[in-house]
Design a protein around this motif. Sequence first.
Motif, short mmCIF file in Angstrom:
data_model
loop_
_atom_site.label_atom_id
_atom_site.label_comp_id
_atom_site.label_asym_id
_atom_site.label_seq_id
_atom_site.Cartn_x
_atom_site.Cartn_y
_atom_site.Cartn_z
N UNK A 21 0.82 -1.22 0.00
CA UNK A 21 0.00 0.00 0.00
C UNK A 21 0.86 1.27 0.00
N UNK A 22 2.20 1.09 -0.09
CA UNK A 22 3.11 2.24 -0.17
C UNK A 22 3.70 2.65 1.16
N UNK A 23 3.13 2.16 2.25
CA UNK A 23 3.67 2.52 3.56
C UNK A 23 5.00 1.83 3.82
N UNK A 24 5.92 2.56 4.49
CA UNK A 24 7.19 1.98 4.91
C UNK A 24 7.02 1.40 6.31
N UNK A 25 7.72 0.29 6.54
CA UNK A 25 7.63 -0.38 7.83
C UNK A 25 9.01 -0.56 8.43
N UNK A 26 9.11 -0.35 9.76
CA UNK A 26 10.37 -0.57 10.49
C UNK A 26 10.11 -1.57 11.61
N UNK A 27 10.90 -2.65 11.65
CA UNK A 27 10.68 -3.69 12.65
C UNK A 27 12.00 -4.06 13.32
N UNK A 28 11.92 -4.34 14.63
CA UNK A 28 13.09 -4.80 15.38
C UNK A 28 12.63 -5.36 16.71
N UNK A 29 13.50 -6.19 17.31
CA UNK A 29 13.25 -6.69 18.66
C UNK A 29 14.48 -6.36 19.49
N UNK A 30 14.29 -5.55 20.52
CA UNK A 30 15.39 -5.12 21.38
C UNK A 30 15.07 -5.46 22.82
N UNK A 31 15.98 -6.22 23.43
CA UNK A 31 15.79 -6.61 24.83
C UNK A 31 14.44 -7.29 25.06
N UNK A 32 13.98 -8.05 24.06
CA UNK A 32 12.72 -8.76 24.17
C UNK A 32 11.49 -7.93 23.85
N UNK A 33 11.70 -6.63 23.52
CA UNK A 33 10.59 -5.73 23.20
C UNK A 33 10.49 -5.60 21.68
N UNK A 34 9.30 -5.90 21.12
CA UNK A 34 9.11 -5.80 19.68
C UNK A 34 8.71 -4.39 19.28
N UNK A 35 9.36 -3.88 18.23
CA UNK A 35 9.05 -2.57 17.68
C UNK A 35 8.53 -2.76 16.26
N UNK A 36 7.39 -2.17 15.93
CA UNK A 36 6.81 -2.29 14.60
C UNK A 36 6.13 -0.96 14.27
N UNK A 37 6.76 -0.14 13.42
CA UNK A 37 6.26 1.19 13.10
C UNK A 37 5.99 1.33 11.60
N UNK A 38 5.04 2.24 11.24
CA UNK A 38 4.70 2.48 9.83
C UNK A 38 4.66 3.99 9.57
N UNK A 39 4.95 4.37 8.32
CA UNK A 39 4.79 5.77 7.91
C UNK A 39 4.94 5.84 6.39
N UNK A 40 4.21 6.78 5.79
CA UNK A 40 4.34 6.98 4.34
C UNK A 40 5.66 7.66 3.99
N UNK A 41 6.25 8.36 4.99
CA UNK A 41 7.52 9.06 4.78
C UNK A 41 8.65 8.23 5.37
N UNK A 42 9.62 7.83 4.55
CA UNK A 42 10.73 7.01 5.03
C UNK A 42 11.59 7.80 6.02
N UNK A 43 11.81 9.08 5.75
CA UNK A 43 12.67 9.89 6.63
C UNK A 43 12.03 10.04 8.01
N UNK A 44 10.73 10.28 8.04
CA UNK A 44 10.03 10.40 9.32
C UNK A 44 10.04 9.09 10.07
N UNK A 45 9.89 7.99 9.34
CA UNK A 45 9.88 6.66 9.96
C UNK A 45 11.23 6.36 10.60
N UNK A 46 12.30 6.73 9.90
CA UNK A 46 13.65 6.46 10.43
C UNK A 46 13.87 7.22 11.73
N UNK A 47 13.42 8.47 11.79
CA UNK A 47 13.57 9.26 13.01
C UNK A 47 12.77 8.65 14.15
N UNK A 48 11.51 8.27 13.84
CA UNK A 48 10.64 7.67 14.87
C UNK A 48 11.21 6.34 15.34
N UNK A 49 11.81 5.58 14.42
CA UNK A 49 12.39 4.28 14.74
C UNK A 49 13.56 4.44 15.71
N UNK A 50 14.43 5.41 15.43
CA UNK A 50 15.58 5.64 16.31
C UNK A 50 15.13 6.09 17.69
#
Length: 398
Positions: free
Chosen positions: A19-48
């Motif tokens: 659908x065009x949305x970018x997705x960022x996924x990771x598991x850190x210290x047992x905590x799952x992170x799963x974020x979406x955004x239409x803007x890759x740059x915004x997603x990267x900032x939110x992911x960090x």
Amino acid sequence: MGKALNGKNLGKGFSQRKDGRYEARATINGVKIDLYDMSLSKLKKAFELKKAEVLRDEKGVRPNVTLKDWYEEWFEKFKVPQLKSTSSIKSYNRKTKNTFIAILGEKRVKDITQINLQVATNELAEKGYGERTIREAIGVLRECLDIAVINRIIPVNPCVGLLVKSTYTQHKRRVMTHEEQDLFLNEAKSSYYYEAYAILLLTGIRIGEFSGLQWQDINFVDKEIYIKRSMSTAYIDGTKIEELTTPKTFNSFRTIPFFGETEDLLKSWKKKQAEIRDKMGDRWRAKPEFGDLVFTSTVGSPVTRYVIAHDLTKIVQNINLRELYKASVEGRPPKTFERLHPHAFRHTFATRCFEKGLDPLFIQSIMGHANYSTTISYTHVLDDTISKEVKKAGNFLS
């Protein structure tokens, strides 16, 4: 590594949905992170930001952090800023990552007990790791887990009271006797590095300090040498890394007076260096970032411990070949000239200082020893000195 719909690589943890949305996924210290955004740059900032939030864990409770994850966070934030060079960072990191982290890295920090660490210690010994290597790795791990206690990840540090099987055998310091020193210097006259060897014997500087010495550190007016830097040299992943760093310890910053023929030797070397530099012209390989080094090879590169060790091997071989021939002519067993390593010059210098009756505190200052006990330990190095002192004592019972 995830890709965009057009096939472009997006980096680890990133992908693009249909659908065009970018997705960022990771598991850190047992905590799952799963974020979406239409803007890759915004997603990267939110992911960090989200990753930082998980790592920080404002409540101070990190029940699922593994030893590997915690070690990497500790090393990057606490240890790297204290280390002086790329080679020292990699060397320090390797001590623990290849040992305890390799064995216990996936285990949660809060679940690691002293028994777990003792079993890992025994396993390392069985695999052939030396006592010194294991003890150094324990030291690094203890630092890491001390910070885990401070950050309320664990209540106590389990890295205490570990028993390491001793493989220690006392190695006698390699110090040249007066006879050996004369033999060596006589043979070394045919070496390009003759002046360098004589200066090492007259200063006692460490080989890294020797390699990093610059002409601006030589004061011909006051007849002094200033030790301000050291050359760090190591082979990492098959690549030679050379870096100028600060000296080993605070005490290593020091001034060494010209002893004996030091001034003449430095002037002779300076003249030789200038002549070969002019002869080489554009082929001179001196690196501007190293400054005007005192000791350079015949092509202008730094004279490191590897260069010196290689040349010493040839000199010692020649000494032994001459002795072998002489002994056969005289019909006697040959005297073996034992192997020399670069640090032997420092040992020999310290011993000569004590033989000449110099004050121990003065010797400590010019050697740059952090501990007085290290300096004093040179008082019992030479067997011939011991023999002379024993003869002085005579018979105590008469």
